[in-house]
Structures are given as structure tokens and as C-alpha cells.
Design a protein around this motif. Structure first.
Motif, PDB file in Angstrom:
ATOM      1  N   THR B 273      -5.565   3.246   4.622  1.00 45.30           N
ATOM      2  CA  THR B 273      -5.161   3.945   3.392  1.00 45.30           C
ATOM      3  C   THR B 273      -3.656   3.793   3.219  1.00 45.30           C
ATOM      4  O   THR B 273      -3.153   3.453   2.148  1.00 45.30           O
ATOM      5  CB  THR B 273      -5.491   5.457   3.495  1.00 45.30           C
ATOM      6  N   GLU B 274      -2.973   4.060   4.321  1.00 46.81           N
ATOM      7  CA  GLU B 274      -1.518   4.010   4.276  1.00 46.81           C
ATOM      8  C   GLU B 274      -1.024   2.585   4.016  1.00 46.81           C
ATOM      9  O   GLU B 274      -0.108   2.372   3.223  1.00 46.81           O
ATOM     10  CB  GLU B 274      -1.013   4.515   5.625  1.00 46.81           C
ATOM     11  N   MET B 275      -1.664   1.617   4.644  1.00 49.81           N
ATOM     12  CA  MET B 275      -1.209   0.231   4.465  1.00 49.81           C
ATOM     13  C   MET B 275      -1.415  -0.243   3.028  1.00 49.81           C
ATOM     14  O   MET B 275      -0.553  -0.931   2.460  1.00 49.81           O
ATOM     15  CB  MET B 275      -1.938  -0.691   5.450  1.00 49.81           C
ATOM     16  N   PHE B 276      -2.537   0.115   2.429  1.00 53.75           N
ATOM     17  CA  PHE B 276      -2.761  -0.276   1.030  1.00 53.75           C
ATOM     18  C   PHE B 276      -1.728   0.381   0.113  1.00 53.75           C
ATOM     19  O   PHE B 276      -1.176  -0.268  -0.784  1.00 53.75           O
ATOM     20  CB  PHE B 276      -4.187   0.092   0.587  1.00 53.75           C
ATOM     21  N   LEU B 277      -1.455   1.663   0.354  1.00 52.34           N
ATOM     22  CA  LEU B 277      -0.469   2.351  -0.505  1.00 52.34           C
ATOM     23  C   LEU B 277       0.919   1.741  -0.332  1.00 52.34           C
ATOM     24  O   LEU B 277       1.640   1.512  -1.299  1.00 52.34           O
ATOM     25  CB  LEU B 277      -0.437   3.845  -0.168  1.00 52.34           C
ATOM     26  N   ARG B 278       1.269   1.470   0.924  1.00 51.71           N
ATOM     27  CA  ARG B 278       2.602   0.891   1.180  1.00 51.71           C
ATOM     28  C   ARG B 278       2.731  -0.491   0.547  1.00 51.71           C
ATOM     29  O   ARG B 278       3.756  -0.826  -0.051  1.00 51.71           O
ATOM     30  CB  ARG B 278       2.852   0.773   2.681  1.00 51.71           C
ATOM     31  N   ALA B 279       1.700  -1.288   0.702  1.00 48.90           N
ATOM     32  CA  ALA B 279       1.759  -2.653   0.159  1.00 48.90           C
ATOM     33  C   ALA B 279       1.869  -2.607  -1.364  1.00 48.90           C
ATOM     34  O   ALA B 279       2.640  -3.358  -1.970  1.00 48.90           O
ATOM     35  CB  ALA B 279       0.518  -3.438   0.579  1.00 48.90           C
ATOM     36  N   HIS B 280       1.126  -1.718  -1.976  1.00 53.37           N
ATOM     37  CA  HIS B 280       1.156  -1.586  -3.441  1.00 53.37           C
ATOM     38  C   HIS B 280       2.562  -1.219  -3.894  1.00 53.37           C
ATOM     39  O   HIS B 280       3.076  -1.745  -4.883  1.00 53.37           O
ATOM     40  CB  HIS B 280       0.156  -0.501  -3.850  1.00 53.37           C
ATOM     41  N   GLU B 281       3.196  -0.325  -3.135  1.00 49.54           N
ATOM     42  CA  GLU B 281       4.554   0.106  -3.490  1.00 49.54           C
ATOM     43  C   GLU B 281       5.564  -1.008  -3.218  1.00 49.54           C
ATOM     44  O   GLU B 281       6.407  -1.320  -4.052  1.00 49.54           O
ATOM     45  CB  GLU B 281       4.915   1.370  -2.697  1.00 49.54           C
ATOM     46  N   GLU B 282       5.412  -1.634  -2.057  1.00 49.49           N
ATOM     47  CA  GLU B 282       6.400  -2.654  -1.687  1.00 49.49           C
ATOM     48  C   GLU B 282       6.371  -3.829  -2.659  1.00 49.49           C
ATOM     49  O   GLU B 282       7.401  -4.376  -3.028  1.00 49.49           O
ATOM     50  CB  GLU B 282       6.124  -3.140  -0.260  1.00 49.49           C
ATOM     51  N   LEU B 283       5.180  -4.210  -3.095  1.00 47.16           N
ATOM     52  CA  LEU B 283       5.052  -5.358  -3.993  1.00 47.16           C
ATOM     53  C   LEU B 283       5.241  -4.969  -5.457  1.00 47.16           C
ATOM     54  O   LEU B 283       5.150  -5.812  -6.344  1.00 47.16           O
ATOM     55  CB  LEU B 283       3.678  -6.016  -3.808  1.00 47.16           C
ATOM     56  N   GLN B 284       5.464  -3.673  -5.700  1.00 49.89           N
ATOM     57  CA  GLN B 284       5.697  -3.186  -7.075  1.00 49.89           C
ATOM     58  C   GLN B 284       4.539  -3.575  -7.996  1.00 49.89           C
ATOM     59  O   GLN B 284       4.758  -4.096  -9.090  1.00 49.89           O
ATOM     60  CB  GLN B 284       6.998  -3.770  -7.635  1.00 49.89           C
ATOM     61  N   LEU B 285       3.334  -3.341  -7.540  1.00 57.22           N
ATOM     62  CA  LEU B 285       2.167  -3.778  -8.307  1.00 57.22           C
ATOM     63  C   LEU B 285       1.752  -2.738  -9.346  1.00 57.22           C
ATOM     64  O   LEU B 285       2.029  -1.549  -9.187  1.00 57.22           O
ATOM     65  CB  LEU B 285       0.977  -4.017  -7.365  1.00 57.22           C
ATOM     66  N   ILE B 286       1.109  -3.203 -10.379  1.00 56.04           N
ATOM     67  CA  ILE B 286       0.403  -2.303 -11.295  1.00 56.04           C
ATOM     68  C   ILE B 286      -1.086  -2.358 -10.928  1.00 56.04           C
ATOM     69  O   ILE B 286      -1.745  -1.351 -10.778  1.00 56.04           O
ATOM     70  CB  ILE B 286       0.612  -2.718 -12.767  1.00 56.04           C
ATOM     71  N   TYR B 287      -1.582  -3.596 -10.788  1.00 61.02           N
ATOM     72  CA  TYR B 287      -2.969  -3.815 -10.369  1.00 61.02           C
ATOM     73  C   TYR B 287      -3.003  -4.308  -8.937  1.00 61.02           C
ATOM     74  O   TYR B 287      -2.060  -4.940  -8.505  1.00 61.02           O
ATOM     75  CB  TYR B 287      -3.647  -4.820 -11.307  1.00 61.02           C
ATOM     76  N   PRO B 288      -4.074  -4.023  -8.204  1.00 57.66           N
ATOM     77  CA  PRO B 288      -5.222  -3.219  -8.610  1.00 57.66           C
ATOM     78  C   PRO B 288      -4.820  -1.772  -8.878  1.00 57.66           C
ATOM     79  O   PRO B 288      -3.882  -1.267  -8.289  1.00 57.66           O
ATOM     80  CB  PRO B 288      -6.181  -3.306  -7.426  1.00 57.66           C
ATOM     81  N   LYS B 289      -5.565  -1.185  -9.792  1.00 61.53           N
ATOM     82  CA  LYS B 289      -5.372   0.214 -10.133  1.00 61.53           C
ATOM     83  C   LYS B 289      -5.784   1.058  -8.938  1.00 61.53           C
ATOM     84  O   LYS B 289      -6.940   1.038  -8.553  1.00 61.53           O
ATOM     85  CB  LYS B 289      -6.373   0.526 -11.229  1.00 61.53           C
ATOM     86  N   ILE B 290      -4.847   1.744  -8.350  1.00 60.52           N
ATOM     87  CA  ILE B 290      -5.244   2.582  -7.212  1.00 60.52           C
ATOM     88  C   ILE B 290      -5.733   3.928  -7.736  1.00 60.52           C
ATOM     89  O   ILE B 290      -5.049   4.576  -8.541  1.00 60.52           O
ATOM     90  CB  ILE B 290      -4.047   2.796  -6.270  1.00 60.52           C
ATOM     91  N   GLN B 291      -6.911   4.318  -7.307  1.00 56.54           N
ATOM     92  CA  GLN B 291      -7.402   5.664  -7.607  1.00 56.54           C
ATOM     93  C   GLN B 291      -7.429   6.381  -6.262  1.00 56.54           C
ATOM     94  O   GLN B 291      -8.227   6.031  -5.392  1.00 56.54           O
ATOM     95  CB  GLN B 291      -8.814   5.648  -8.205  1.00 56.54           C
ATOM     96  N   PHE B 292      -6.557   7.347  -6.122  1.00 54.92           N
ATOM     97  CA  PHE B 292      -6.437   8.030  -4.836  1.00 54.92           C
ATOM     98  C   PHE B 292      -7.206   9.343  -4.877  1.00 54.92           C
ATOM     99  O   PHE B 292      -6.961  10.183  -5.734  1.00 54.92           O
ATOM    100  CB  PHE B 292      -4.956   8.277  -4.525  1.00 54.92           C
ATOM    101  N   ARG B 293      -8.133   9.482  -3.937  1.00 55.45           N
ATOM    102  CA  ARG B 293      -8.963  10.692  -3.901  1.00 55.45           C
ATOM    103  C   ARG B 293      -8.280  11.762  -3.047  1.00 55.45           C
ATOM    104  O   ARG B 293      -8.012  11.548  -1.878  1.00 55.45           O
ATOM    105  CB  ARG B 293     -10.344  10.352  -3.323  1.00 55.45           C
ATOM    106  N   THR B 294      -8.008  12.903  -3.642  1.00 54.49           N
ATOM    107  CA  THR B 294      -7.350  13.981  -2.892  1.00 54.49           C
ATOM    108  C   THR B 294      -8.363  15.071  -2.556  1.00 54.49           C
ATOM    109  O   THR B 294      -9.405  15.191  -3.185  1.00 54.49           O
ATOM    110  CB  THR B 294      -6.220  14.635  -3.709  1.00 54.49           C
TER     111      THR B 294
END
Ligand code: SF4
Ligand code: SF4
Lengths: 296, 695
Positions: B273-294
């Protein structure tokens, strides 16, 4: 006298808070973006752009302050007694009264509505202004009532008050959001008051082991000189036991239009600092401060 | 069709992409139309079947879309927003799915199911053939090079493809390759669009940990694979072009679900979970659309990871609330296992992964327009829509006015639901999906395509929009005309019919009344009663597959475009003013976040399993990470909505972006279930965004 209550604030201390803005402030910071908070009495804001010339205000004003001719709305502020009647009927919010009296109980009732949010988020009540220290009896009573209910309390202050005021409020305040506005020598010209009383008060709070967050407005060209950084650094090092962190608040020009709406002269105009400018200033402060510096 | 695709497609492989997925059929899949969302080619080619079978119903239904009463996307069945049944595939592999199908056929005694079994088997065989063609292509590339790194790359694709043609994935890499490949193949084979790329943290953690333990993979290598997995999704779109020049106006499904609870109520989040979130942030992505379940058990560190991009002007993450959605799914008949594995399709369409299709975006129904049609006497339009609405003018009490409004909305809903049930039953002929169905649970046993109701669940969602208009309008009439008697009902109707011209004082009174989002107990009660009544009414119908209609509270960009046709309403809204999203309060009131959240939490959201969406735009000025996390926790714990569509922005930044777009390329805003660069938006969308309440 308060000028606003904002529930659900995430901008005035930890967690989700209810912020009560007390009206009236002894300082006149040239960058103040809430000029309607400065005077201790009610004021009328007049926003001509919103006016649709419906004429409702003309008929309700007891002092004939409003006239409409040739499609123009004239407002004579010098006749106005700030009774607020015109603001009550204006359909477009072209007229607005700033300032209303509320009792401690009335305010407390509003504050308690959000107790659940304070519990989940670690939030509570924040007194802001204007300057809460300038209405010490009221502030003291409200903080006491909040503490009695087990609610966390914050005061957001410029720090200008008699020592006895702090003596009374310190035991009731869980966290101080204390302004550091400029280098000491510039205080009189930028805020209208000398710095000595203010920082003596800050030291008093630190002596009492109060928890303090320093809030530093960032107005490029006014308070981002090296002397300012040095004095801030010296102060934070000296009081590092009490100061939790430093928040940098970039200047917000949104308040500039309000001066005209109040019929007063705006003391300063400037652009909002860019994110990059703010980030640079924060980086410079981080180099010299012994605590976290964040954008607030 | 399956055999033709398998025979004729071209496997396209990339040297820097470790995965294989590109069939070169994208244009065919979209039927050559840029504006079509995922999938749709069969529907477009065979839509005439609907028209031919039910010409009158077809026309009236389409008219309702044209006149902003409800959507007609599909037009009767949602042809995209689906989720490929990854969990079944990860468990069984293609050979297991095939075996399950054959077993079903063996046991099935209904001869009329033979066609389904035959087609599904052909579909599965064709997919196996497609994978093997990828393996072959990789082998050829391998044999054509001497470079050891190149050879390793092609060899891995070749071996993975060979394996996945039969078996479930056995490594983390193979798991990612499965998600990527079957997402794409799902889009191609059946003509329906897949929107979900999987729930990789819950689906692949076992493989990841086994790899680490066996020394087959390092954390760094896994992170690199995750980056590449997401990067090629994002770079499909040239998101810096103006919106109307982008593929599908910049909006793609491509949703990745992270976090959430398992069936025992334990959090599933883990190092992935953490790695996907970090990678999305580091690469400044828009897609894939992350839907985070809280949930109330989401750890603080993850909330912080989710909060950070918002504070950097990147409003790219959608938030789903397990505390609301899991109980809603359970209450509506899902098992704990199926409820806890839910995903959100394109924007927010909730789907029980592996056991059902998506039917979440076909028929958004506008309560705002229903109020408009009740107030503004418009017999011509009603006739075109085939609706017989009552007039509210003669109501002598609030109850009578309320009954009139509710009768009208039910008339319109009834018409829509019955038409869906009637015309939607043609869907199995328009767009049968044997391959997709075979991968879903229970179709193999029933011998029925999902389009015929063969899957474990067969719901059809009915998402309502314009909720604030409906509640505030009723409250306004109640107070002004029947409680305070400040104006007669006739005066009120005249004012609204005149778009409030000449009635400014009355409008001012209306705007100062208690309203939805303002924390008023009477309004909350009214809102709750209305939703309960609508829920009861909607769920009393059966859909085109014999399954239930289920309720939702959301819509798409219709809040912009339908608004133009929606005339003034008794809540003080003027002709053309934008609608508010889902359960979001009206733009005409500026309430506190806490009163909005408390009002939202008071609704019977457990009756809205399709999802319930709340928009919040927060001022970024002075907003700290801690404060934002505190807010997310509150939203989750008080159960304020199924989904939060959050933006952290500053007004000055938006204004400056309008003046100097070049300096704000990185400003990304959350719109209607997806995010886009602010500076690429057209004038309408910008205005709608800026007019949202800022807290
Ligand atoms: S505040 Fe009272 S006196 Fe002043 S303009 Fe309005 S109505 Fe007139
Ligand atoms: S009541 Fe308001 S809108 Fe009407 S004329 Fe006066 S200022 Fe203008």
C-alpha cells in the motif's frame, strides 16, 4: 463583541476547531487582512459591486445614508450610525455588519456542538481576533467554561497586553499561537506598537512552561530581512523548551479590498508570495532554527 | 468474434515496459471514437436492437437524457466501469477458470445454456492463444538480440506469458503482469470497458512476501516494477493538452484500489500500500486513479501519505469509506467476503469484485430537474418525456405540496426503472460477455451470461443527484409558505417561475432559511425521511436481469451540463446555476465543515450501497498535514459519506492559474470522480470548480 465564529476550522491550531474571533485589536499591522476586526465597535461594510439597485436599503435607513440616482448608488458613511438595518434587508450581501454581541453561554453552545470532532481529531476551541487579550474578562470566562467541559483551548495573539492579562489567561490556555511579526526595531512602523512588551510577554509564557507555536507572517520586503531571521532564531533558541514549532504564513492580499468596503485607507498592497518564495524563506529559517518550520 | 481477435491482433512489446498488454486494438475497442469511454464497440454497433424492439420507450428514455432528467449511458445498461474478476484469476488461473466452466457445463442440464458454454470456452481459448502470441513475440525478440539485459527482459515476458496462459501467477512480477494483461484483455474481448486495475496490496501481498523470503526479489526491484506498472497507465494520456483535445476529455477509468478492511474487519494495508502511494507521489502521476479505502483502523502514517499530495496542489486521490460502504453492502445482501473486497469502478461505482459487473453509471437521476419540472408548468416537455406530472399550485398544506413533489419524482423514476427493465432485457443480445462472465463467480454454474443474470449478484444502480436542491426547495416552501407564512405558495411559485426577478427580498429570505448542510435538525429529519422513501420506492422494482435496483447518491459532469437546462428552484437557485455533487450542500450557503459532515452522517447511507459522494474543497492557505489528517479521520469515523471527493486549493492560485496558465501546469484538481490539470479545463468546468464552497 465578536466578529465571527468559524466552526470546523482546520487552520487555527491542532485538529478540527471552533474559532471565535473577538473584535478589536490594539495593533495596526500594515498587512492586516482582516481590517474589519481592528475596531472595537460594529462597522458596516459596503460592497458596491454586489448592489443590484433594488432600493431596499433606502427605505430602511433611519439616517438617509443611501440614495440611488442615474443608476448609481451613493452611500454617505459619515451619517451612518451602524444600526445594521440596511444590511438586514439587502438581498445581495452588498451591505454587511461586522461585529455582534454574544454571551458566553451562547458561544459555548456553538462550541459544544462539535465536541465529537474535537475528540476524534484532537481539536478544540481557539480564541482569535482582533486580539483576544484585549477582551480579557470575556476571554477568561469563555476559556474557563471550555475547560470545564474538557475542551482543549488555544489563543491566537499578537502578545500585546499587560502582564496581568497573561497571568489570568495562561492557566486556561493549552496552546498559544503567538505572532512573531518582524524584527524588533520594525515593530512600531509595521504594527503600530513597540516589541518590548510583546516579547516580554512571550518570555513570561515560556517561564510558565506554556506550549507555544510561533506564527510568522511572511511579507517579502517587509519582514524577510536577515535581521529578522537572526532575531527570530535567537528567540526560538532561547525559548526552545516552550516553542513547539514555527509556522510561516504568506501574506494574503485578499484583505486589501475590505479597506475600501470599510471606507478606510489600505496601508499596503502587495502580491501574494509565490509558493517558491515561501518555500525559500522556510528553507532559510530551517537552517537556523532548532525546531520544525512549516507553512501555516 | 473472439477467434477473429485472437487470430488477427498484433502483440506489441516495449523494451522499457516489463509487462505485456498492448494488442494494437485500442482504436477498434473504442470504435474509432475519441470521446467514447472504455469499451463500447459492440454496444455502438448493435444499439439498433433496442430501438427496433421498443421504439417508443427507447425514444422517451433518450429524451429524458437530452432534457437533463436522467442519464441514458449505454443507454439502458452500463457498458463500462467494470472490474475484471482478478481475484478469481489469481486463484485459479485460466486453466482453472476453464475447468470450472467445463465442470459447470457437465452438471448443467438446461440445453438452452449450451451457447453460453460454447462461447465462453471459445473466449477463454482465444485469450490463451493471445497470451501465447505474446510469448512467441517475446521469444522472437529474445532470439534477435545478443544483449544479455535485453535477452533477460524478453525471456521474462516469454516465460510469464507461457505461465499465465495456464496457471495463476506464482511471483509478484507475474501478479502485476496478470493485473495489467487481464485489465486490457477484459476491455478487448467483450466490448465492455474495464475500469479497475486491481487491488494490488490485498491481492499481491502473499506473492510479494514469498518472493522476498525466497530471495527472488528485493524491495527496490518491487518498487521499480510498481513505478513502471503505473507509469505506462499515466502516459497513455497527454494530459497537458486542452481537455477537448485529449482522449476522452482526459478521463480514463484506470482505477487502483488500495487499503481497506478484510472480511474479519482487519486492515489489509501493508508495505505494498505504502509503496504504491509513494510511487504515485514520486512520479507525480494522475493515473492510475488511486481510490484509497479508509476505516477507523487505517494507520496514521497512511493517512499522512494520502494527505501529502493534496497539500502540494495534487488533488489526485479518491477516498472511499469502509465504515459506510461495507455495512451498506452487507445490508444489501452481499456476503462479508464479497462486501469487504469491493472496488470502485471508473469514478465511484461500487462493485463486489469477482462476483458482479458494474451498473453504476447508466442512469443518474436528477432530483433537481424533477423539482424544476414540478414547479415550472411545461406540458410540452412533459409530453415529450411521456410523463404525467401533478401541479403543486393548489396545495393547501406543506404535506400536500410534499406529496405532489414525491408523486412526481416517483412517476419519473417509475418510468425510468420500468423502461430499463423492459429495454435492458435486450442487453444480452446487444452485448453478451461470455468470456468476462466465465471469469465471474457462478456464471459457470448457472450457464448464464452476466447480462442474463448469471452472476452471483445482479444489481442495477440508481444514482440520485440534485439532492440539496430537492431538500432545500421543500424546506423553503415549508417555512416560507406554510410555517412563517411570509409568502403564499402562489407567490413563491410565481417568483421561481420568474427566475426570482422582482422577488429579490423573498429570495433573500429563502437563502437565510435552515438548509441542507447547515446543521438544522428539522432539515436533517426531512432529508432522512425523503431518502428512506425514495430507497423504498426504488428497491420495490426489479431490474432487467431480475436483480434489485440499488440506490446511490452521485453523478458525473452532469452537475455542469444539466444545470444549464435546470430552471430556477424554490431553494433560491436561479436558472442554470450548477448542481451540487451527491450529498454536497448547495453552493448558495457557506456552512462549516462540521455541520456539513454531521448532516451527511445523519443520512441512512446504509441504504445507498452504490455509493454516496460528498465534495469538500478546503483552503490550502494555512492547512497543515496534521489538520488534514484530522479531518480525514473525522470524515471516516463519523461515517459522513461513502466517498469523499476532496480538493485542497487556494483561490488566489486558481485566479493566477487563469491569468498565467504556464506557471500552474502542476495544479491538479478533482472534478467528478477523476482528476485533471486545472489549466486544461474549459470555461464551464473551471467556473463550476471555482464556485464550489471553499472551507
Ligand atoms: S447601518 Fe443603519 S444608519 Fe448605517 S446605512 Fe445602514 S441603515 Fe443606515
Ligand atoms: S439593498 Fe443592497 S442591493 Fe438593494 S440597493 Fe441597497 S445595497 Fe443595493
Amino acid at each position: 463583541m465578536i466578529f465571527d465564529i468559524i466552526k470546523g476550522s482546520v487552520h487555527d491550531g491542532p485538529g478540527i476547531r471552533t474559532t471565535v474571533f473577538l473584535k478589536g485589536c490594539p495593533l495596526r499591522c500594515i498587512w492586516c487582512h482582516n481590517p474589519e476586526s481592528q475596531h472595537f465597535e460594529k462597522e458596516l461594510l459596503w460592497i458596491p459591486d454586489n448592489c443590484i439597485l433594488c432600493g431596499a436599503c433606502i427605505h430602511t435607513c433611519p439616517r438617509a445614508c443611501h440614495t440611488i440616482s442615474d443608476g448609481h448608488h451613493q452611500f454617505r458613511r459619515d451619517n451612518c450610525i451602524r444600526c445594521g438595518r440596511c444590511a438586514e434587508v439587502c438581498p445581495e450581501k452588498a451591505l454587511r455588519i461586522s461585529g455582534r454581541k454574544m454571551s458566553i453561554q451562547e458561544i459555548l453552545d456553538v462550541v459544544l456542538e462539535d465536541r465529537l470532532f474535537y475528540e476524534i481529531s484532537g481539536g478544540g476551541l481557539t480564541l482569535s481576533g482582533g486580539e483576544p487579550l484585549a477582551q480579557v474578562d470575556f476571554a477568561e470566562a469563555l476559556l474557563k467554561a471550555a475547560h470545564h467541559q474538557g475542551i482543549h483551548t488555544c489563543i491566537e495573539t499578537c502578545g500585546y497586553a499587560e502582564e496581568s492579562v497573561l497571568e489570568r489567561l495562561a492557566p486556561l490556555t493549552d496552546l498559544w499561537l503567538f505572532d512573531f511579526k518582524a524584527d524588533f526595531a520594525s515593530y512600531p512602523s509595521l504594527t503600530g506598537k513597540p516589541a518590548d512588551i510583546i516579547f516580554a510577554n512571550l518570555r513570561k509564557l515560556a517561564e510558565k512552561k506554556s506550549r507555544i507555536i510561533l506564527r510568522c507572517p511572511f511579507v517579502p520586503g517587509r519582514n524577510d530581512m536577515s535581521v529578522c531571521r537572526k532575531e527570530l532564531s535567537d528567540l526560538v533558541w532561547e525559548l526552545r523548551e516552550s516553542i513547539q514549532h514555527v509556522e510561516v504564513e504568506p501574506y494574503n492580499p485578499l484583505g486589501e479590498v475590505k479597506y475600501a468596503q470599510l471606507g478606510r485607507k489600505c496601508l499596503m498592497t502587495a502580491e501574494k508570495p509565490s509558493d517558491a518564495q515561501t518555500a525559500r524563506w522556510i528553507a532559510l529559517l530551517r537552517e537556523v532554527l532548532p525546531c520544525e518550520v512549516i507553512s501555516g | 468474434m473472439y477467434e477473429i481477435i485472437a487470430e488477427n491482433f498484433t502483440p506489441v512489446l516495449f523494451r522499457n515496459d516489463p509487462f505485456f498488454w498492448e494488442t494494437g486494438l485500442k482504436t477498434a475497442e473504442y470504435n474509432g471514437r475519441r470521446e467514447l469511454s472504455a469499451g463500447g464497440f459492440l454496444m455502438l454497433n448493435r444499439e439498433h436492437l433496442y430501438r427496433e424492439k421498443h421504439p417508443e420507450s427507447f425514444l422517451e428514455y433518450i429524451m429524458a437524457d437530452r432534457h437533463a432528467l436522467h442519464l441514458a449511458y449505454g443507454p439502458f445498461c452500463d457498458y463500462d466501469h467494470h472490474c475484471f474478476p482478478f481475484s478469481n484469476l489469481l486463484k485459479l488461473g485460466l486453466s482453472g477458470i476453464l475447468a470450472r466452466l467445463r465442470e459447470g457445463r457437465r452438471k448443467n442440464t438446461c440445453p438452452d445454456r449450451d451457447d453460453f458454454y460454447t462461447a465462453a470456452e471459445k473466449g477463454l481459448n482465444s485469450v490463451q492463444k493471445i497470451i501465447l502470441k505474446f510469448a512467441q513475440a517475446a521469444e522472437q525478440r529474445k532470439n534477435a538480440t545478443e544483449d544479455p539485459a535485453d535477452r533477460t527482459h524478453w525471456e521474462r515476458i516469454e516465460q510469464t506469458a507461457l505461465k499465465l496462459s495456464q496457471d495463476p501467477p506464482g511471483t509478484f512480477f507475474e501478479g502485476l503482469a496478470s493485473l495489467r494483461f487481464f485489465y486490457e484483455i477484459g476491455n478487448i474481448m467483450d466490448g465492455i470497458g474495464m475500469s479497475v486495475l486491481g487491488s494490488p496490496d490485498r491481492q499481491l501481498i502473499r506473492l510479494y512476501r514469498a518472493d522476498l523470503q525466497a530471495g527472488r526479489l528485493t524491495r527496490e526491484e518491487a518498487y521499480d516494477l510498481i513505478c513502471r506498472f503505473m507509469l505506462q497507465v499515466d502516459c497513455k494520456l497527454d494530459s497537458s493538452r486542452p481537455l477537448d483535445k485529449q482522449y476522452n476529455a482526459g478521463e480514463q477509468g484506470d482505477t487502483l484500489i488500495l487499503g481497506g478492511l478484510d472480511e474479519a474487519g482487519n486492515p489489509v494495508d501493508n508495505e505494498l500500500t505504502e509503496m504504491f502511494l509513494r510511487a504515485h507521489e514520486e512520479l507525480q502521476l494522475i493515473y492510475p486513479k488511486i481510490q484509497f479505502r479508509t476505516s477507523r483502523r487505517t494507520p496514521a502514517e497512511l493517512f499522512h501519505l494520502v494527505a501529502r499530495p493534496y497539500l502540494a496542489g495534487r488533488n489526485v486521490i479518491g477516498l472511499l469509506n469502509d465504515e459506510v460502504l461495507i455495512p451498506a453492502l452487507l445490508k444489501n445482501g452481499k456476503t462479508p467476503h464479497d462486501a469487504s473486497g469491493y472496488v470502485a469502478g471508473g469514478c465511484w461505482e461500487v462493485i463486489a469484485e469477482g462476483t458482479e459487473h458494474s451498473e453504476g453509471a447508466n442512469c443518474y437521476f436528477s432530483l433537481g430537474r424533477a423539482m424544476d419540472l414540478t414547479i415550472h408548468h411545461d406540458p410540452e416537455l412533459l409530453k415529450e418525456l411521456g410523463l404525467d406530472f401533478k401541479q403543486p399550485d393548489s396545495a393547501s398544506s406543506f404535506q400536500e405540496f410534499l406529496d405532489c413533489c414525491m408523486d412526481n419524482v416517483k412517476t419519473a423514476l417509475k418510468k425510468m426503472l420500468e423502461t430499463i427493465a423492459e429495454c435492458g432485457s435486450v442487453w444480452p443480445e446487444v452485448n453478451p460477455c461470455p468470456f468476462f462472465s466465465a471469469c465471474l463467480d457462478t456464471c459457470a454454474e448457472t450457464g448464464l451470461d452476466y447480462t442474463q443474470g448469471g452472476a452471483k449478484y445482479s444489481p442495477h444502480s440508481v444514482p440520485l443527484t440534485g439532492f440539496a436542491i430537492w431538500i432545500d426547495s421543500l424546506e423553503s416552501v415549508r417555512k416560507i409558505c406554510f410555517e412563517n407564512r411570509e409568502a403564499s405558495l402562489q407567490e413563491m411559485l410565481t417568483a421561481v417561475r420568474n427566475n426570482w426577478k422582482g422577488f429579490e427580498q423573498l429570495r433573500k429570505k429563502v437563502l437565510s432559511l435552515p438548509h441542507w448542510g447547515g446543521g438544522n435538525p428539522a432539515v436533517r429529519e426531512l432529508a432522512g425521511e425523503i431518502l428512506r422513501e425514495l430507497h423504498q420506492f426504488i428497491t420495490s422494482f426489479r431490474n432487467e436481469r431480475g436483480g434489485p435496483f440499488q440506490c446511490g447518491l452521485y453523478s458525473y459532469s452532469d452537475i455542469v451540463f444539466w444545470a444549464k437546462q435546470t430552471r430556477a428552484t424554490p431553494d433560491g437557485r436561479k436558472d442554470g446555476d450548477f448542481l451540487a455533487q451527491g450529498i454536497t450542500p448547495s453552493r448558495m450557503h457557506h456552512d462549516s465543515i462540521t455541520s456539513v459532515l454531521k448532516d451527511a452522517a445523519s443520512l441512512p447511507l446504509e441504504d445507498f450501497p452504490a455509493n454516496s459522494v460528498l465534495n469538500l474543497n478546503l483552503s490550502r492557505n494555512g492547512l497543515t498535514e496534521d489538520a488534514l489528517v484530522a479531518l480525514l479521520r473525522c470524515w471516516t469515523e463519523i461515517k459522513a459519506s461513502g466517498m469523499l471527493q476532496l480538493n485542497c486549493i487556494s483561490r488566489e492560485e486558481l485566479e493566477d492559474a487563469d491569468r498565467n496558465p504556464g506557471s500552474h501546469e502542476g495544479l491538479i484538481v478533482r472534478l467528478y470522480g477523476y482528476s485533471a490539470r486545472y489549466v486544461t479545463l474549459d470555461a464551464d468546468r473551471r467556473r463550476e470548480f471555482k464556485e464550489r464552497n471553499l472551507f
